[in-house]
Motif scaffolding. Structure first.
Motif, PDB file in Angstrom:
ATOM      1  N   MET A  68      17.572   2.379  17.357  1.00 50.49           N
ATOM      2  CA  MET A  68      16.837   3.625  17.548  1.00 50.49           C
ATOM      3  C   MET A  68      17.771   4.817  17.538  1.00 50.49           C
ATOM      4  SD  MET A  68      13.666   3.678  20.090  1.00 50.49           S
ATOM      5  CE  MET A  68      12.831   2.239  19.459  1.00 50.49           C
ATOM      6  N   ALA A  69      17.269   5.870  17.045  1.00 53.83           N
ATOM      7  CA  ALA A  69      18.148   7.030  16.881  1.00 53.83           C
ATOM      8  C   ALA A  69      18.623   7.536  18.235  1.00 53.83           C
ATOM      9  CB  ALA A  69      17.406   8.139  16.149  1.00 53.83           C
ATOM     10  N   ALA A  70      19.865   7.831  18.272  1.00 56.18           N
ATOM     11  CA  ALA A  70      20.384   8.398  19.513  1.00 56.18           C
ATOM     12  C   ALA A  70      19.977   9.857  19.597  1.00 56.18           C
ATOM     13  CB  ALA A  70      21.905   8.282  19.539  1.00 56.18           C
ATOM     14  N   GLU A  71      19.421  10.210  20.724  1.00 58.38           N
ATOM     15  CA  GLU A  71      19.082  11.621  20.882  1.00 58.38           C
ATOM     16  C   GLU A  71      20.239  12.291  21.581  1.00 58.38           C
ATOM     17  OE1 GLU A  71      15.497  12.161  23.019  1.00 58.38           O
ATOM     18  OE2 GLU A  71      14.509  10.540  21.904  1.00 58.38           O
ATOM     19  N   ILE A  72      20.619  13.359  21.032  1.00 60.39           N
ATOM     20  CA  ILE A  72      21.675  14.117  21.696  1.00 60.39           C
ATOM     21  C   ILE A  72      21.073  15.380  22.247  1.00 60.39           C
ATOM     22  CG2 ILE A  72      23.844  15.322  21.417  1.00 60.39           C
ATOM     23  CD1 ILE A  72      24.749  13.279  19.651  1.00 60.39           C
ATOM     24  N   LYS A  73      21.268  15.546  23.486  1.00 55.59           N
ATOM     25  CA  LYS A  73      20.629  16.692  24.133  1.00 55.59           C
ATOM     26  C   LYS A  73      21.717  17.509  24.800  1.00 55.59           C
ATOM     27  CE  LYS A  73      16.509  17.385  26.825  1.00 55.59           C
ATOM     28  NZ  LYS A  73      15.456  16.666  27.534  1.00 55.59           N
ATOM     29  N   LEU A  74      21.675  18.735  24.530  1.00 53.95           N
ATOM     30  CA  LEU A  74      22.665  19.610  25.132  1.00 53.95           C
ATOM     31  C   LEU A  74      22.017  20.358  26.274  1.00 53.95           C
ATOM     32  CD1 LEU A  74      24.545  21.299  22.226  1.00 53.95           C
ATOM     33  CD2 LEU A  74      25.503  19.945  24.067  1.00 53.95           C
ATOM     34  N   VAL A  75      22.564  20.202  27.406  1.00 47.70           N
ATOM     35  CA  VAL A  75      22.033  20.973  28.526  1.00 47.70           C
ATOM     36  C   VAL A  75      23.186  21.739  29.144  1.00 47.70           C
ATOM     37  CG1 VAL A  75      20.704  20.897  30.627  1.00 47.70           C
ATOM     38  CG2 VAL A  75      20.472  19.085  28.954  1.00 47.70           C
ATOM     39  N   GLU A  76      23.081  23.021  29.080  1.00 43.82           N
ATOM     40  CA  GLU A  76      24.171  23.805  29.652  1.00 43.82           C
ATOM     41  C   GLU A  76      23.899  24.080  31.114  1.00 43.82           C
ATOM     42  OE1 GLU A  76      24.947  27.247  26.917  1.00 43.82           O
ATOM     43  OE2 GLU A  76      23.403  26.082  25.921  1.00 43.82           O
ATOM     44  N   GLU A  77      24.922  24.117  31.858  1.00 42.59           N
ATOM     45  CA  GLU A  77      24.753  24.468  33.260  1.00 42.59           C
ATOM     46  C   GLU A  77      24.702  25.992  33.367  1.00 42.59           C
ATOM     47  OE1 GLU A  77      23.663  24.668  36.006  1.00 42.59           O
ATOM     48  OE2 GLU A  77      24.631  23.000  37.028  1.00 42.59           O
ATOM     49  N   ALA A  78      23.986  26.441  34.373  1.00 38.03           N
ATOM     50  CA  ALA A  78      23.913  27.877  34.597  1.00 38.03           C
ATOM     51  C   ALA A  78      25.320  28.419  34.699  1.00 38.03           C
ATOM     52  CB  ALA A  78      23.182  28.159  35.882  1.00 38.03           C
ATOM     53  N   LYS A  79      25.541  29.533  34.065  1.00 41.25           N
ATOM     54  CA  LYS A  79      26.905  30.026  34.069  1.00 41.25           C
ATOM     55  C   LYS A  79      27.240  30.649  35.423  1.00 41.25           C
ATOM     56  CE  LYS A  79      25.605  34.365  31.922  1.00 41.25           C
ATOM     57  NZ  LYS A  79      24.852  34.498  30.723  1.00 41.25           N
TER      58      LYS A  79
ATOM     59  N   THR B 113      19.750  32.166  33.989  1.00 38.15           N
ATOM     60  CA  THR B 113      20.421  30.929  33.603  1.00 38.15           C
ATOM     61  C   THR B 113      21.062  31.099  32.227  1.00 38.15           C
ATOM     62  OG1 THR B 113      20.151  28.576  33.268  1.00 38.15           O
ATOM     63  CG2 THR B 113      18.368  29.977  32.533  1.00 38.15           C
TER      64      THR B 113
ATOM     65  N   SER C  92      18.954  25.090  30.670  1.00 40.14           N
ATOM     66  CA  SER C  92      19.370  26.235  29.861  1.00 40.14           C
ATOM     67  C   SER C  92      18.238  26.616  28.935  1.00 40.14           C
ATOM     68  CB  SER C  92      20.579  25.873  29.017  1.00 40.14           C
ATOM     69  OG  SER C  92      21.674  25.726  29.851  1.00 40.14           O
TER      70      SER C  92
ATOM     71  N   TYR D  10      17.002  28.174  25.193  1.00 43.01           N
ATOM     72  CA  TYR D  10      17.453  28.282  23.812  1.00 43.01           C
ATOM     73  C   TYR D  10      16.581  29.160  22.942  1.00 43.01           C
ATOM     74  CZ  TYR D  10      20.298  24.411  25.226  1.00 43.01           C
ATOM     75  OH  TYR D  10      21.188  23.630  25.890  1.00 43.01           O
TER      76      TYR D  10
ATOM     77  N   ILE E 252      26.507  19.408  29.602  1.00 42.21           N
ATOM     78  CA  ILE E 252      26.394  18.003  29.904  1.00 42.21           C
ATOM     79  C   ILE E 252      25.785  17.409  28.663  1.00 42.21           C
ATOM     80  CG2 ILE E 252      25.482  16.374  31.552  1.00 42.21           C
ATOM     81  CD1 ILE E 252      24.275  19.264  32.634  1.00 42.21           C
TER      82      ILE E 252
ATOM     83  N   VAL F  60      23.883  14.500  27.279  1.00 39.66           N
ATOM     84  CA  VAL F  60      23.159  13.311  27.687  1.00 39.66           C
ATOM     85  C   VAL F  60      22.773  12.578  26.423  1.00 39.66           C
ATOM     86  CG1 VAL F  60      21.190  12.448  28.936  1.00 39.66           C
ATOM     87  CG2 VAL F  60      22.232  14.615  29.599  1.00 39.66           C
TER      88      VAL F  60
ATOM     89  N   GLY G 193      20.950   9.574  24.920  1.00 37.28           N
ATOM     90  CA  GLY G 193      20.027   8.507  25.300  1.00 37.28           C
ATOM     91  C   GLY G 193      19.842   7.508  24.172  1.00 37.28           C
TER      92      GLY G 193
END
Ligand code: HEM
Ligand SMILES: [Cu+2]
Lengths: 197, 628
Positions: free
Chosen positions: A1-12, B220, B572, B574, B622, B624, B626
């Motif tokens: 299955m395709a790997a999902e890449i998710k970018l989540v930035e932390e609040a600066k 944010t 965040s 976008y 971060i 992630v 999956g």
């Protein structure tokens, strides 16, 4: 299955200004609006004529000099704290507090001088409104200076407790800003009253 | 499901390090619900207090409508509540009538539509929609509520004075308000009014300073100003207007206090009472009007803008379309905010102001119609061909647009200084501002409650009751205020206790009766809302996390967000908040938290460009990954 890449930035981390300092600036804006309103009211009323001219009490010249000087000493205290020169900061803070308190006493004496010259809070003549304005404006500024002197005292105590130094400056910075503001505000009021007697 | 987390932390203060869940409240009852510093709790405190005041103010208005609609009625049945305010002839005491009108205005404008509206929604939505854990200063925020509470207590207490509460109109013009000899209400009642308002101003300033600071400093990652929901823009402008104008009211009140209590004459001159001259001399009552309306006019926008922001959000969400003219909406709010400071003297066309000045203010006033029309146009074009969902919140928002339009049009009549000679201080003005300000903002507030109730209390309000509430209120409001235009053009002055002494006015008795009946029905309809509100709070259907399929950040929090709002990292942002029904997209909405890299099917060319920025932004990210 395709790997999902998710970018989540932390609040600066808060860029820009420290929220407390920012709030102080906004507070000063609202104070400016109060005095803007009062001095506008002054001009509007004066334009209607029937206006008692008054002499600026000599004491007000002296207090003006005092509060100007205290701004300098305040800045001196700030610079000393920044350079971790605690002894110097202590001296400068003490002088600033004394000058600040002296300003208040001086304003009070200035009022006595006005009374002696026959300028009262409650004018006897219909032209006496000018006096009422003078008292209310300088009085309300005085109230703010009281808050300023309290702030100065807090900072002075913290300087003595060695809580203010080059890595912990924000309190003294805010105090400096506020005190310069009160100084500038008085300068504005003084010149305004001088020009629009 | 295997997940690999790579955390690269900034040195941000994490509330979430100690595994927050919904039951994290360490505090006791007092710190959690009473002296709370959590913006969501404070918002609810403002809301509940606001609802109390709305009910109270509404009841006041029904009492004086009884007098106006049924001047001959026997009001003995009100005696148990109103006591001495019912005269021996079983009529309403005329001075108490004035007090009722005054307090109705004060309560509705300041306590309900300023504190109740801004206090609730700015507090609730600003941190949630910009992605912050709380307000810049939770402590000042708490103080803001408690100053409001104190102010409320003082205002409420003034009802129990023997001389009654303030009675000089919500605008408290001197000399009437300055001289206790003039009417009973200018005695202690007026003093308490001033004290209450001073506390209120402090509360508003604390709140406003906090809102501005939060919006500017606490957004944010990715939440640039052009990605802010219009609600936030509206609250932001409102707060700025408040910080600039409330201090001026303070100055006006201060001088009034000096005139009342210390014998100065800022506003008083040449007054004779009972044939005797008062010592006050040299003042100018018009000065007060200038100072008052310098606040007073911006105040009407303080009341209206949050409602407009709320309805922008609700209308876009429920039309399943991007808001039409996002930038134009912001621009028009900015323009309105600026103009609101330079039109105040349109309230003073007939007070003896220089007529030349009058024409300047007339010009400036009429210009306000332009940005207002832009907003209405944008609402309508957002609705146009939308896939409309008529939720109660949506209905109330559409109702707002309707009132804003009908009430705004009469503003253009009033803005003409010549026509205003006839219309000033008549029921025409009452009709104008109740539609454009009162009803429109009130509808905005109700819309907001229906829409964000699921986020506030984790449950849904009942739709059926919502519809009944809407239609009764919507029709009721028009029945109350539309006839007032005719009554006003016919010359009925506002704030009169009775018209039966005037032959000219006897012809409109039936119309006045209609208005009063409609007012009673409209007030009664609010009890449906109250029931719905409190019942749903405990028994409503449990809400899903995002019941309206909305794009904004607050719907990414858990059903009942705890202290700190997001259990993990703050999400965040976008994209802008109005990606509804985007061509090519899987769903008819794309939350602000979805990066463009995940939506290649719907991206526009320039948005594909932005993908690069998203990943190069990865320094504090971060990742992630999956795999299933
Ligand atoms: C097209 C834009 C508008 C124009 C040209 C306009 C014009 C006016 C004028 C000239 C008056 C004074 C009437 C008089 O006392 O004789 C007035 C009263 C009033 N307006 Fe507007 N208005 C507009 C929009 C609004 C909005 C949007 C609000 C509120 C959100 C509002 C709230 C009020 C209130 C509260 C009063 C009466 C205050 C009082 O005397 O108690 N107006 N308007
Ligand atoms: Cu206005």
């Amino acid at each position: 299955m395709a790997a999902e890449i998710k970018l989540v930035e932390e609040a600066k981390v808060q860029a820009g200004m420290n929220p407390k300092k920012f709030a102080l600036w906004l507070f000063m804006v609202s104070v400016i609006m109060i005095f803007g309103a009062l001095t506008s009211a002054y001009i509007v009323r004066q334009a209607e004529g029937n206006w008692l001219d008054f002499e600026m009490p000599t004491m007000f010249w002296i207090t003006t000099a005092m509060i100007l000087t205290s701004s300098l000493t305040m800045h001196w205290a700030y610079f000393s704290a920044k350079k971790d020169n605690v002894e110097m900061a202590k001296v400068a803070m003490v002088i600033t507090v004394i000058l600040g308190a002296g300003f208040l006493v001086g304003q009070w004496l200035g009022w006595s001088e006005l009374v002696a010259n026959g300028i009262y809070l409650v004018g006897r003549e219909s032209s006496g409104v000018s006096g009422s304005f003078l008292y209310v404006i300088s009085g309300l500024h005085g109230v703010h200076v009281i808050s300023g002197v309290i702030f100065l005292t807090v900072v002075m105590v913290n300087v003595f407790r060695l809580k203010i130094h080059s890595r912990s400056l924000s309190q003294i910075e805010m105090c400096t800003t506020y005190w310069h503001f009160l100084d500038g505000l008085w300068l504005y009021l003084f010149v305004f009253l001088l020009l629009n007697r | 499901m295997a997940t690999t987390d790579i955390h690269i932390h900034h040195d941000v203060h994490h509330h979430d390090d100690h595994g927050h869940d919904e039951h994290h409240h360490e505090g006791n009852f007092w710190t959690t619900y009473v002296f709370s510093q959590d913006h969501k709790v404070i918002a609810k405190q403002f809301l509940i207090t606001g609802i109390f005041w709305a009910l109270f103010g509404g009841i006041l208005s029904v009492i004086f409508r009884l007098q106006l609609g049924f001047p001959e009625a026997n009001l003995a049945w009100l005696k148990p509540v109103l006591g001495q305010w019912i005269t021996p002839e079983n009529k309403l005491d005329p001075e108490f009538y004035l007090a009722l009108v005054t307090m109705h205005g004060t309560i509705m404008v300041f306590f309900v539509l300023t504190a109740g509206l801004s206090g609730t929604f700015s507090n609730f939505l600003i941190p949630l929609q910009i992605g912050a854990r709380d307000m810049a200063s939770g402590f000042l925020n708490m103080l803001s509520y408690w100053f409001f509470f104190l102010s409320s207590v003082v205002m409420l207490t003034s009802f129990f004075l023997e001389t009654g509460p303030a009675a000089g109109g919500w605008t408290v013009y001197p000399p009437l308000s300055a001289l206790p000899q003039a009417i009973k209400g200018s005695g202690t009642g007026m003093t308490m009014w001033l004290v209450a308002m001073a506390l209120f101003i402090v509360s508003s300033l604390l709140g406003g300073i906090n809102y501005i600071t939060t919006v500017i400093n606490m957004r944010t990652n990715g939440m640039s100003f052009t990605r802010l929901p219009l609600t936030i823009w509206a609250f932001f402008f409102t707060a700025i207007i408040g910080v600039l104008s409330f201090p001026v009211l303070f100055a006006a009140a201060l001088l009034l206090i000096f005139d009342r209590s210390f014998g100065t004459s800022f506003y008083l001159s040449d007054i004779f009472i009972g044939g005797e001259a008062l010592p006050h001399t040299g003042g100018s009552p018009i000065l007060f009007q200038h100072l008052f309306w310098f606040l007073g006019h911006p105040e009407v926008y303080i009341v209206l803008l949050p409602a407009l922001g709320i309805s922008s959000e609700i209308i876009a969400t429920n039309s399943r379309k991007p808001i039409f003219g996002y930038k134009a909406m912001i621009g028009s709010m900015l323009f309105i905010a600026i103009l609101s400071f330079i039109v105040w003297a349109h309230h003073m066309f007939v007070t003896g102001m220089n007529p030349f000045l009058g024409s300047i203010f007339m010009l400036l006033t009429l210009i306000i119609a332009v940005p207002s029309a832009v907003k209405i146009f944008n609402y309508v074009t957002t609705l146009w061909k939308g896939n409309i969902r008529f939720t109660p919140g949506m209905l109330f928002s559409i109702g707002l647009v309707s009132f804003f339009l009908t009430g705004g049009i009469t503003g253009i009549f009033l803005g003409n200084s010549a026509i205003d000679i006839q219309l000033h201080d008549t029921y025409f003005v009452v009709a104008h501002f109740h539609l454009v300000m009162g009803s429109a903002s009130f509808f905005g507030m109700l819309a907001g409650i229906y829409h964000w109730f699921p986020k506030m209390f984790g449950r849904m309000m009942n739709d059926k009751l919502g519809y009944i509430h809407f239609w009764l209120t919507f029709v009721g409001v028009y029945l109350v205020f539309f006839p007032m235009h005719y009554i006003g053009i016919a010359g009925f002055p506002r704030r009169y206790y009775t018209w039966t002494n005037f032959e000219t006015f006897s012809g409109f008795a039936d119309l006045n009766m209609l208005v009063s009946v409609a007012a009673i029905v409209t007030l009664s309809a609010q009890f449906i809302f109250l029931f719905n509100f409190f019942y749903s709070m405990f028994r409503g259907r449990v809400a899903s996390a995002n019941p309206w399929n909305s794009t904004t950040l607050e719907w990414t929090t858990p059903r009942n967000p705890g202290h700190g709002n997001w259990p993990g990292e703050i999400p965040s942002v976008y994209r802008w908040p109005y990606d509804y029904s985007k061509p090519g997209a899987k769903d008819d909405f794309i939350p602000q938290t979805i990066p463009y890299s995940e939506t290649p099917e719907s991206n526009l060319p320039h948005e594909n460009e932005l993908i690069k920025l998203e990943s190069s932004n990865g320094h504090g990210a971060i990742i992630v990954e999956g795999k299933h």
